[in-house]
Design an enzyme around this catalytic site. Sequence first.
Site, short mmCIF file in Angstrom:
data_model
loop_
_atom_site.label_atom_id
_atom_site.label_comp_id
_atom_site.label_asym_id
_atom_site.label_seq_id
_atom_site.Cartn_x
_atom_site.Cartn_y
_atom_site.Cartn_z
N ARG A 111 -4.30 10.51 -1.74
CA ARG A 111 -4.51 9.86 -3.02
C ARG A 111 -5.89 10.18 -3.59
NH1 ARG A 111 -0.59 5.19 -2.20
NH2 ARG A 111 -0.62 4.03 -4.14
N ARG A 170 6.23 -7.68 -3.80
CA ARG A 170 4.94 -7.30 -3.24
C ARG A 170 3.83 -8.13 -3.88
NH1 ARG A 170 4.51 -0.84 -3.47
NH2 ARG A 170 2.41 -1.44 -4.06
N LYS A 220 8.84 7.25 -6.95
CA LYS A 220 8.61 8.03 -5.72
C LYS A 220 9.23 7.37 -4.49
CE LYS A 220 4.12 8.34 -5.67
NZ LYS A 220 3.46 7.40 -5.23
N ARG A 252 -4.34 -0.69 -10.36
CA ARG A 252 -3.77 0.43 -9.60
C ARG A 252 -3.62 1.67 -10.48
NH1 ARG A 252 1.22 -2.71 -7.75
NH2 ARG A 252 2.06 -0.72 -7.07
N ARG A 284 9.82 -5.69 -10.13
CA ARG A 284 10.30 -5.04 -8.91
C ARG A 284 10.39 -6.02 -7.75
NH1 ARG A 284 7.18 0.29 -7.02
NH2 ARG A 284 5.40 -1.10 -6.79
#
Length: 218
Positions: free
Chosen positions: A90, A164, A15, A175, A131
């Site tokens: 969310r 992150r 996204k 998550r 990532r």
Amino acid sequence: MKKELIFLGPPACGKGTQTSKLAEYMNFPHVDTGSLLRAAVKNKTPEGIEAESYMSKGKLVPVEVVAAIIKRRLSESDCSNGYVLDGFPRSLEQAQMLEQINKETDTEKAEFRAIYFDIDTELLIERIVNRKSCPKCGEIYNMKFKAPKDGVHCDKCKAELTQRKDDTEEIARARFETYYNETAPLTKYYEDKGVLRNIDANGTIEEVWERLLKAVND
Ligand code: AMP
């Protein structure tokens, strides 16, 4: 007509990459709650201080905190023609809050669309732990699948890439749980309203991009 675009999908479904590109393409602001919250944490604002303990556990930050941030941002003048909203809503409560915010900030009729990134989830944890992103321009890399040329710095602006804090396996699993419990039910909510579009989010960035453009414009 004003276009209000929101995006649904599990963590690391692509996204962020696609919505940044879309915002640039449509000349709309890219409003990303995760980035807004990370900036608040970094700047140690009262909202950031409250958010940090939830983010470090992979949980949703309390709705009042996120809604205040989003309301402020969507009221800014650059959102008046439309926005690309990434990471909000969310939960059902947040979806209802967004409707209220839109009612208050819309000065003309708006077209609202929710785009769902439908993706096989097995590889997503691996995507998350590999990532990294550029702290300067926000470009997202993957040390396995899309590494920067020198392995360390952003190809575009040469800043050293960072990871992150919540991109560890343990927090990523939390998550996902949060996503399935609280966010996934939103697809049905928007489907029932007739505003949901599904796109196949498996494939290359270019393939997904073509599908996204179709979903936004059809
Ligand atoms: P993201 O960058 O979208 O993966 O978000 C990172 C973290 O920020 C999430 O795991 C949540 O803790 C928090 N967060 C982002 N957006 C929201 C939201 N709409 N509601 C509550 N918490 C959020």
